[in-house]
Write a protein that holds these residues in place. Structure first.
Motif, PDB file in Angstrom:
ATOM      1  N   ARG A  26      35.739 -28.154  -0.002  1.00 55.48           N
ATOM      2  CA  ARG A  26      35.121 -27.092   0.810  1.00 55.48           C
ATOM      3  C   ARG A  26      36.113 -26.034   1.287  1.00 55.48           C
ATOM      4  N   CYS A  27      37.360 -26.432   1.425  1.00 56.81           N
ATOM      5  CA  CYS A  27      38.349 -25.492   1.954  1.00 56.81           C
ATOM      6  C   CYS A  27      38.566 -24.342   0.971  1.00 56.81           C
ATOM      7  N   THR A  28      38.491 -23.112   1.475  1.00 54.98           N
ATOM      8  CA  THR A  28      38.694 -21.950   0.606  1.00 54.98           C
ATOM      9  C   THR A  28      40.091 -21.351   0.784  1.00 54.98           C
ATOM     10  N   LYS A  37      34.790 -26.932  14.357  1.00 53.06           N
ATOM     11  CA  LYS A  37      33.718 -25.940  14.502  1.00 53.06           C
ATOM     12  C   LYS A  37      34.195 -24.519  14.248  1.00 53.06           C
ATOM     13  N   THR A  38      35.508 -24.326  14.207  1.00 53.47           N
ATOM     14  CA  THR A  38      35.997 -22.963  13.985  1.00 53.47           C
ATOM     15  C   THR A  38      36.278 -22.691  12.506  1.00 53.47           C
ATOM     16  N   PRO A  96      35.270 -21.680   9.114  1.00 50.50           N
ATOM     17  CA  PRO A  96      34.033 -21.031   8.640  1.00 50.50           C
ATOM     18  C   PRO A  96      33.267 -21.818   7.570  1.00 50.50           C
ATOM     19  N   PRO A  97      33.922 -22.382   6.534  1.00 50.93           N
ATOM     20  CA  PRO A  97      33.128 -23.173   5.579  1.00 50.93           C
ATOM     21  C   PRO A  97      32.953 -24.634   6.009  1.00 50.93           C
ATOM     22  N   ARG A  98      33.369 -24.961   7.227  1.00 50.95           N
ATOM     23  CA  ARG A  98      33.230 -26.325   7.777  1.00 50.95           C
ATOM     24  C   ARG A  98      33.905 -27.361   6.861  1.00 50.95           C
ATOM     25  N   GLY A 111      28.269 -20.991   1.769  1.00 50.38           N
ATOM     26  CA  GLY A 111      27.615 -20.908   3.071  1.00 50.38           C
ATOM     27  C   GLY A 111      28.667 -21.081   4.149  1.00 50.38           C
ATOM     28  N   THR A 112      28.633 -20.184   5.143  1.00 51.10           N
ATOM     29  CA  THR A 112      29.726 -20.095   6.106  1.00 51.10           C
ATOM     30  C   THR A 112      29.154 -19.984   7.517  1.00 51.10           C
ATOM     31  N   SER A 113      29.866 -20.554   8.495  1.00 55.43           N
ATOM     32  CA  SER A 113      29.394 -20.540   9.883  1.00 55.43           C
ATOM     33  C   SER A 113      30.454 -19.927  10.774  1.00 55.43           C
ATOM     34  N   MET A 114      30.087 -18.880  11.502  1.00 55.13           N
ATOM     35  CA  MET A 114      31.034 -18.296  12.438  1.00 55.13           C
ATOM     36  C   MET A 114      30.640 -18.760  13.847  1.00 55.13           C
ATOM     37  N   LEU A 115      31.502 -19.542  14.442  1.00 55.95           N
ATOM     38  CA  LEU A 115      31.237 -20.148  15.752  1.00 55.95           C
ATOM     39  C   LEU A 115      30.861 -19.066  16.774  1.00 55.95           C
ATOM     40  N   ARG A 143      41.687 -17.350  -3.483  1.00 52.36           N
ATOM     41  CA  ARG A 143      40.466 -17.280  -4.298  1.00 52.36           C
ATOM     42  C   ARG A 143      40.228 -15.856  -4.831  1.00 52.36           C
TER      43      ARG A 143
END
Lengths: 135, 402
Positions: free
Chosen positions: A84-86, A124-125, A127-129, B272-276, B357
Motif C-alpha cells: 500500500r505504501c506509495t 491515520k495520517t 494518506p493511503p493507510r 484510494g486515499t484518506s486525508m485526516l 512512482r
C-alpha cells in the motif's frame, strides 16, 4: 546487553510511589519513557525502554514484580504494508521519533522499525493507510 | 530540424524512437547541447502521482429485469453515494464522495477511511462492489429497488473522467497558528512545524511544457496505468499567474481534464486515499509524452527543481480566508532537501505526491513508446495560454433578496 521495550501497569495503590526512580537508582540501567499516563480508574500505564546488562535487567524486572507492577512486553507494533505504501513521504514530518527517513537518491521512504515506539500517530495520517497496528 | 508528430510516429512504429524521461533529459542536454539533443531526441516523458480530488468515474451498469431508472433516485456503491442525475443506468462516482453514515468531522479530525476514491480503486482491482439503489418507479421503469453485486468486467462502460488533474505547480502549505490543523495538504503542525508540497517538480507534465506548446485536447497520455487522453483544460485553469523568467508558473496554473477506459487501468496507479480531517480522495498517476518538435520545446523539458519556485501559503488563516499573503517562496530543490528556511526558522518538509512512482510512470511511458506500443497524437485544439488573458475567478457573493 539487553534493550527491551516493556509495558508497565501500576495498580492504583502504586501510582503515587517512586517506583521507576528506585528501578534506575538501584540498578545500572538506562531508561527512556516512551509513554506514560494515568487512566480514568487511576491506574498507571508506562511504556519504557530499558537498556543494560542482562543481570541488571533481570534484577530490575524482579524488583518491579515484587513491588506489584504488572509487566508485559510491548505487544503492539506498527508495521508498514509495503503493497500500500506509495513512498509519498507524508509521514516524515509526522512521526515524533523520526522513524521515517527519506533516501535522497531513490526518494524512497525508509521505515526504521527499531526506532518505532508504537504511538500510532502515523496510522491515520498516512494518506493511503499503509501503516498498520498489529497486536 | 523541426520534426512533426507524424515523423516521430514513424520512428515509434519502427521501434527507433529516441526517448528520455524529463529527469534523464537534463543530463542529455547538458552533455550534447540543445541543438544536437533536439535533433536526436524524439520524445520526453513526464510523470506525476498525487492525490487529485477532482477525479471520478462514470459507469453504465446495464439494464435489470424488470427495468429500473436510477436517475432521480439514490444509488450507493459500497455505501458511497453516486450521482444519479443522468439516464436510467448511468452513474457518476466522485473521488471525494463519502458514505452517508460516515461521522465526517463530527469528532475532529475525521478519519475518512473509505470514499469514492476507494470504490474506484476496488473496481479497478477487479473486486465485486455492492450496488444499492432506490428509485421512484415509472410505467417503463417499474422497479423501485435494486441490490446487487457488480464487477467492472460486467459493466458496459467504466470510464475515468477527472475534471482537474496534474496541476502545473502548487502551493507549499504551512501552519502559522499555534494549533495543529488538518488540511488537504496533510497534517500541518503549529508554528511552522512542517511544510508540505505536492508536485513532481522537474518530472511533472505541465512544468515541462509551461506554455502548453505540445499538450492539448486529444493528447494521448498514461492514465492510471492505462491509456487516456486530455479531454479539455482542467477546471480552475489559470495560465496568467506569475511566472519565473523560464516561464514556469510560481503557483497553481494550468490543469488537465483527462479521460480513459477504467477497465485497462491498474490499482497501482489509482489509489484510494484518506486525508485526516479533510476527506477521502483518489491518488492518480499521469504521464504525458512531450514530442520534441523544436529546440524551444526541448529547452522547456530541461527544467530542474532549483528552477521551479513554489509559493508558501499559511493554511491556518490566509488560505481559508482567501487572502493573498504568501509566507515566502522556495524552490523544489530546497523542498526536496528535507528542510526549508522560513521566517528564520528551519522547517522540515514532506511531500504528498510520490516521486518514486512518478519516475516509474515516466519510465513506463518511455518503454511503451520505445517498444512501439504507444504512438503520439496531434492535439485537435490547444489549451489557453497566458496570451488569452484567462484568469481563475473567485466567487463574489451576491445576496439573495427575500
Amino acid at each position: 546487553m539487553v534493550d527491551k521495550k516493556i509495558v508497565l501497569h501500576f495498580p492504583k495503590r502504586l501510582v503515587d510511589r517512586p517506583i521507576v526512580s528506585h528501578l534506575i537508582k538501584d540498578h545500572d540501567l538506562e531508561f527512556n519513557i516512551l509513554k506514560a499516563s494515568v487512566t480514568q480508574d487511576e491506574e498507571g500505564l508506562m511504556v519504557l525502554e530499558l537498556k543494560g546488562k542482562q543481570e541488571e535487567y533481570d534484577k530490575g524486572i524482579a524488583y518491579l514484580k515484587e513491588a506489584g507492577v504488572i509487566i508485559e512486553s510491548l505487544s503492539q507494533n506498527v508495521i508498514r504494508n509495503e503493497e500500500r505504501c506509495t513512498h509519498c513521504g507524508a509521514c516524515i514530518t509526522i512521526c515524533p521519533v523520526g522513524v521515517f527517513e527519506l533516501d535522497t537518491t531513490t526518494r524512497q521512504i525508509k521505515f526504521q522499525e527499531k526506532k518505532c515506539i508504537a504511538c500510532g500517530i502515523c496510522i491515520k495520517t498516512c494518506p493511503p493507510r499503509a501503516m498498520e497496528l498489529h497486536f | 530540424m523541426a520534426k512533426t508528430i507524424e515523423e516521430i510516429n514513424q520512428k515509434i512504429k519502427k521501434g527507433e524512437a529516441v526517448v528520455f524521461t524529463a529527469e534523464e533529459i537534463i543530463g542529455v542536454v547538458k552533455e550534447k547541447g540543445l541543438k544536437e539533443a533536439a535533433a536526436e531526441v524524439d520524445v520526453v516523458t513526464t510523470g506525476t502521482f498525487g492525490p487529485m480530488c477532482s477525479s471520478g468515474a462514470y459507469f453504465n451498469i446495464g439494464h435489470s429485469k424488470p427495468r429500473i431508472k436510477l436517475g432521480g433516485g439514490r444509488s450507493y456503491l459500497n455505501d458511497v453515494p453516486a450521482y444519479t442525475g443522468l439516464a436510467a443506468v448511468d452513474l457518476f462516482l466522485g473521488a471525494t464522495a463519502t458514505p452517508d453514515d460516515d461521522p465526517r468531522n463530527k469528532i475532529h479530525p475525521g478519519e475518512f477511511n473509505y470514499g469514492g476514491g476507494h470504490v474506484i480503486e476496488e473496481l479497478v482491482a477487479g473486486k465485486d462492489v455492492r450496488l444499492e439503489a432506490t428509485a421512484y418507479g415509472t410505467d417503463c421503469y417499474p422497479r423501485k429497488k435494486l441490490e446487487t453485486w457488480i464487477n467492472i468486467k460486467d459493466l458496459n462502460e467504466a470510464v475515468l473522467f477527472n475534471v482537474r488533474n496534474a496541476y502545473q505547480n502548487y502551493n507549499v502549505a504551512v501552519n502559522l497558528s499555534n494549533k495543529t490543523i488538518y488540511t488537504y495538504m496533510g497534517v500541518l503542525k503549529p508554528n511552522l512545524g512542517n511544510a508540505t508540497y505536492c508536485s513532481a517538480g522537474q518530472l511533472s507534465p505541465l512544468l515541462n511544457d509551461p506554455y502548453y506548446k505540445t499538450i492539448g485536447i486529444a493528447t494521448k497520455i498514461f492514465l492510471g496505468g492505462g491509456v487516456g487522453y486530455v479531454a479539455w483544460q482542467g477546471t480552475q485553469f489559470n495560465p496568467t499567474v506569475a511566472r519565473s523568467e523560464n516561464g514556469v508558473p510560481k503557483g497553481g496554473a494550468g490543469t488537465l481534464a483527462v479521460i480513459g477506459d477504467l477497465k485497462q487501468m491498474s490499482p497501482r496507479f489509482l489509489v484510494g486515499t484518506s486525508m485526516l480531517g479533510y476527506g477521502p480522495t483518489l491518488t492518480v498517476g499521469i504521464g504525458v509524452p512531450i514530442p520534441i518538435l523544436s529546440e524551444e520545446i526541448l529547452k522547456y523539458t530541461t527544467v530542474t527543481d532549483d528552477q521551479i519556485i513554489g509559493t508558501v501559503i499559511d493554511y491556518s488563516d490566509a488560505y481559508p480566508n482567501r487572502r493573498n499573503e504568501p509566507v515566502g517562496e522556495v524552490t523544489y530543490a530546497q523542498l526536496k532537501s528535507g528542510k526549508i528556511t522560513l521566517q528564520g526558522k528551519k522547517v522540515p518538509t514532506a511531500s504528498l505526491s510520490s516521486y518514486p512512482r512518478a519516475v516509474e510512470i515516466a519510465n513506463t511511458l518511455k518503454d511503451w513508446i520505445k517498444t512501439g506500443k504507444f504512438e503520439l497524437t496531434q492535439p485537435v485544439a490547444y489549451l489557453p495560454g497566458p496570451e488569452t488573458g484567462l484568469t481563475f475567478k473567485p466567487l463574489n457573493e451576491r445576496p439573495i433578496e427575500r
